[in-house]
Design an enzyme around this catalytic site. Sequence first.
Site, PDB file in Angstrom:
ATOM      1  N   LYS A   8      -7.177   4.216   9.194  1.00 46.96           N
ATOM      2  CA  LYS A   8      -7.364   3.802   7.799  1.00 46.96           C
ATOM      3  C   LYS A   8      -8.048   4.926   7.002  1.00 46.96           C
ATOM      4  O   LYS A   8      -7.709   5.164   5.842  1.00 46.96           O
ATOM      5  CB  LYS A   8      -8.180   2.505   7.729  1.00 46.96           C
ATOM      6  N   GLY A  10       1.419 -10.151   3.520  1.00 46.97           N
ATOM      7  CA  GLY A  10       0.099 -10.205   4.150  1.00 46.97           C
ATOM      8  C   GLY A  10      -0.805 -11.184   3.424  1.00 46.97           C
ATOM      9  O   GLY A  10      -0.417 -11.739   2.385  1.00 46.97           O
ATOM     10  N   GLN A  11      -2.013 -11.393   3.938  1.00 48.20           N
ATOM     11  CA  GLN A  11      -2.868 -12.378   3.266  1.00 48.20           C
ATOM     12  C   GLN A  11      -3.288 -11.908   1.865  1.00 48.20           C
ATOM     13  O   GLN A  11      -3.298 -12.693   0.925  1.00 48.20           O
ATOM     14  CB  GLN A  11      -4.058 -12.840   4.090  1.00 48.20           C
ATOM     15  N   ALA A  38      -0.585  -2.974   6.077  1.00 50.36           N
ATOM     16  CA  ALA A  38      -1.370  -2.191   7.039  1.00 50.36           C
ATOM     17  C   ALA A  38      -1.116  -2.707   8.443  1.00 50.36           C
ATOM     18  O   ALA A  38      -0.677  -3.849   8.628  1.00 50.36           O
ATOM     19  CB  ALA A  38      -2.867  -2.286   6.724  1.00 50.36           C
ATOM     20  N   TYR A  39      -1.431  -1.855   9.396  1.00 51.98           N
ATOM     21  CA  TYR A  39      -1.486  -2.278  10.805  1.00 51.98           C
ATOM     22  C   TYR A  39      -2.910  -2.788  10.986  1.00 51.98           C
ATOM     23  O   TYR A  39      -3.861  -2.003  11.000  1.00 51.98           O
ATOM     24  CB  TYR A  39      -1.202  -1.070  11.696  1.00 51.98           C
ATOM     25  N   THR A  40      -3.079  -4.109  11.064  1.00 52.07           N
ATOM     26  CA  THR A  40      -4.429  -4.691  11.021  1.00 52.07           C
ATOM     27  C   THR A  40      -4.914  -5.236  12.365  1.00 52.07           C
ATOM     28  O   THR A  40      -5.993  -5.825  12.426  1.00 52.07           O
ATOM     29  CB  THR A  40      -4.490  -5.827   9.968  1.00 52.07           C
ATOM     30  N   ASP A  87      10.161  -1.019   5.653  1.00 58.06           N
ATOM     31  CA  ASP A  87       9.428  -0.923   6.919  1.00 58.06           C
ATOM     32  C   ASP A  87       8.692   0.418   6.936  1.00 58.06           C
ATOM     33  O   ASP A  87       9.313   1.487   6.993  1.00 58.06           O
ATOM     34  CB  ASP A  87      10.421  -1.027   8.089  1.00 58.06           C
ATOM     35  N   TYR A 132      -8.296   1.895  14.659  1.00 59.12           N
ATOM     36  CA  TYR A 132      -7.952   1.266  13.369  1.00 59.12           C
ATOM     37  C   TYR A 132      -8.705   1.960  12.222  1.00 59.12           C
ATOM     38  O   TYR A 132      -8.091   2.378  11.231  1.00 59.12           O
ATOM     39  CB  TYR A 132      -8.278  -0.231  13.421  1.00 59.12           C
TER      40      TYR A 132
HETATM   41  N1  LIG Z   1      -7.988  -8.513   7.542  1.00 64.08           N
HETATM   42  C1  LIG Z   1      -9.195  -7.983   7.387  1.00 64.08           C
HETATM   43  O1  LIG Z   1     -10.202  -8.535   7.843  1.00 64.08           O
HETATM   44  C2  LIG Z   1      -9.385  -6.707   6.612  1.00 64.08           C
HETATM   45  C3  LIG Z   1     -10.668  -6.158   6.516  1.00 64.08           C
HETATM   46  C4  LIG Z   1     -10.847  -5.001   5.786  1.00 64.08           C
HETATM   47  C5  LIG Z   1      -9.763  -4.395   5.156  1.00 64.08           C
HETATM   48  N2  LIG Z   1      -8.537  -4.934   5.293  1.00 64.08           N
HETATM   49  C6  LIG Z   1      -7.412  -4.247   4.653  1.00 64.08           C
HETATM   50  O2  LIG Z   1      -6.893  -5.098   3.646  1.00 64.08           O
HETATM   51  C7  LIG Z   1      -5.493  -4.865   3.496  1.00 64.08           C
HETATM   52  C8  LIG Z   1      -4.759  -6.186   3.562  1.00 64.08           C
HETATM   53  O3  LIG Z   1      -5.047  -6.777   4.822  1.00 64.08           O
HETATM   54  P1  LIG Z   1      -4.580  -8.249   5.190  1.00 64.08           P
HETATM   55  O4  LIG Z   1      -5.745  -8.937   5.783  1.00 64.08           O
HETATM   56  O5  LIG Z   1      -3.851  -8.852   4.037  1.00 64.08           O
HETATM   57  O6  LIG Z   1      -3.562  -7.899   6.371  1.00 64.08           O
HETATM   58  P2  LIG Z   1      -2.392  -8.764   6.996  1.00 64.08           P
HETATM   59  O7  LIG Z   1      -2.481 -10.182   6.602  1.00 64.08           O
HETATM   60  O8  LIG Z   1      -2.358  -8.371   8.437  1.00 64.08           O
HETATM   61  O9  LIG Z   1      -1.136  -8.148   6.257  1.00 64.08           O
HETATM   62  C9  LIG Z   1      -0.676  -6.863   6.501  1.00 64.08           C
HETATM   63  C10 LIG Z   1       0.752  -6.794   6.020  1.00 64.08           C
HETATM   64  O10 LIG Z   1       1.226  -5.495   6.373  1.00 64.08           O
HETATM   65  C11 LIG Z   1       2.545  -5.670   6.791  1.00 64.08           C
HETATM   66  N3  LIG Z   1       3.011  -4.632   7.689  1.00 64.08           N
HETATM   67  C12 LIG Z   1       2.595  -4.356   8.935  1.00 64.08           C
HETATM   68  N4  LIG Z   1       3.363  -3.405   9.473  1.00 64.08           N
HETATM   69  C13 LIG Z   1       4.268  -3.069   8.531  1.00 64.08           C
HETATM   70  C14 LIG Z   1       5.344  -2.161   8.471  1.00 64.08           C
HETATM   71  N5  LIG Z   1       5.679  -1.405   9.520  1.00 64.08           N
HETATM   72  N6  LIG Z   1       6.069  -2.078   7.343  1.00 64.08           N
HETATM   73  C15 LIG Z   1       5.786  -2.859   6.283  1.00 64.08           C
HETATM   74  N7  LIG Z   1       4.789  -3.750   6.269  1.00 64.08           N
HETATM   75  C16 LIG Z   1       4.044  -3.846   7.389  1.00 64.08           C
HETATM   76  C17 LIG Z   1       2.566  -6.987   7.551  1.00 64.08           C
HETATM   77  O11 LIG Z   1       3.888  -7.446   7.620  1.00 64.08           O
HETATM   78  P3  LIG Z   1       4.316  -8.751   8.431  1.00 64.08           P
HETATM   79  O12 LIG Z   1       3.906  -9.885   7.514  1.00 64.08           O
HETATM   80  O13 LIG Z   1       5.767  -8.605   8.583  1.00 64.08           O
HETATM   81  O14 LIG Z   1       3.540  -8.699   9.712  1.00 64.08           O
HETATM   82  C18 LIG Z   1       1.665  -7.836   6.670  1.00 64.08           C
HETATM   83  O15 LIG Z   1       2.412  -8.515   5.688  1.00 64.08           O
HETATM   84  C19 LIG Z   1      -5.110  -3.867   4.583  1.00 64.08           C
HETATM   85  O16 LIG Z   1      -5.118  -2.577   4.031  1.00 64.08           O
HETATM   86  C20 LIG Z   1      -6.244  -3.973   5.580  1.00 64.08           C
HETATM   87  O17 LIG Z   1      -6.417  -2.770   6.312  1.00 64.08           O
HETATM   88  C21 LIG Z   1      -8.307  -6.097   5.991  1.00 64.08           C
END
Ligand SMILES: NC(=O)c1ccc[n+]([C@@H]2O[C@H](COP(=O)([O-])OP(=O)(O)OC[C@H]3O[C@@H](n4cnc5c(N)ncnc54)[C@H](OP(=O)(O)O)[C@@H]3O)[C@@H](O)[C@H]2O)c1
Length: 292
Positions: A128, A10-11, A59-61, A35, A124
């Site tokens: 969370k 993820g990012q 996470a499921y984002t 998974d 979502y």
């Molecule tokens: N993005 C935002 O704006 C935001 C805002 C507030 C909080 N957050 C929180 O910050 C954290 C990191 O978010 P992020 O932005 O880095 O999210 P992201 O880029 O969407 O990355 C999420 C990661 O979770 C993985 N994932 C999804 N389903 C999965 C599964 N079934 N098994 C294993 N891995 C799985 C994805 O895998 P794939 O690479 O294979 O898809 C991806 O690598 C999360 O907890 C999110 O809720 C994010």
Amino acid sequence: MKLLLVGSQGQVGQELAQTLPCLGNVVALSREHLDLSQPDQIAAAVDSHQPDIVINAAAYTAVDKAESDATLAHQINALAPGLLAQAAADCGAAILHISTDYVFDGRQSYPYQETDATSPLGVYGQTKLAGEQAVQAANPRSLILRTAWVYGAKGARNFVKTMLKVGLEQRSVRVVFDQVGTPTWAYDIADSITALLPQMVDNDSYGIVHFTNSGVASWYDFATAIYEEAQAQDLLNTPPTVVPIATAEYPLPALRPAYSVLSPLKVSALLNRPIPHWRSSLRKMLRELARG
Ligand SMILES: NC(=O)c1ccc[n+]([C@@H]2O[C@H](COP(=O)([O-])OP(=O)(O)OC[C@H]3O[C@@H](n4cnc5c(N)ncnc54)[C@H](OP(=O)(O)O)[C@@H]3O)[C@@H](O)[C@H]2O)c1
């Protein structure tokens, strides 16, 4: 110290894979290795690595898709974190779990503190929040870090990359002005987590902590800044006109909090260093993109 990073693609996960090794031996698991929609794999995966700390960046984002995909979102955002936390507890490990500003309803008009009442507006945020509760119930040695509006150079999709793409294709873009929060660079989240983890373990500082970049912006402000900074770094020649619109003019499946600024007071005291302003971090991220 042995660290088990879940969600390494993820990012935030990709940044953590770069920042965590200064703390010890890091095992990084992507979805391919673990998974989280397969609950029966979780305990064995953690147990086989015997970590001291589990860091969950998965996470499921997909906020809008979650509205019609609640079962899977609940599995990944609520059930799986609880199982990870339990598996960590079973091998004597602590857990750091990442959560979101979407646990709040955005009706407040001053920064949300860790102790403020939660009231998510959509699936979502609900999943969370359930994940936070499951982690805390399963492992007393858990730190939940809530963040917001995340973007990073390594992310597949985020607001900055979308705006840059739109900027190359369109002469104008409509962006909402009545949702306010803090854009936050994934690298700064990873860097702060890396600074917080030793304290968490050494000082038993568990619970909930908010971390975003400093400052406040609307999505309109953020888009405008992206184009100013991108032009300064030659990523765009002629930026599009950014047209401010109200949220009501751009309906989406999931409701978003109108105001989701997170208070930096607790994390500032823990980190004991200034938190970078969102605009300076945006500049650094775009520099990273420009370098290719
Ligand atoms: N993005 C935002 O704006 C935001 C805002 C507030 C909080 N957050 C929180 O910050 C954290 C990191 O978010 P992020 O932005 O880095 O999210 P992201 O880029 O969407 O990355 C999420 C990661 O979770 C993985 N994932 C999804 N389903 C999965 C599964 N079934 N098994 C294993 N891995 C799985 C994805 O895998 P794939 O690479 O294979 O898809 C991806 O690598 C999360 O907890 C999110 O809720 C994010």
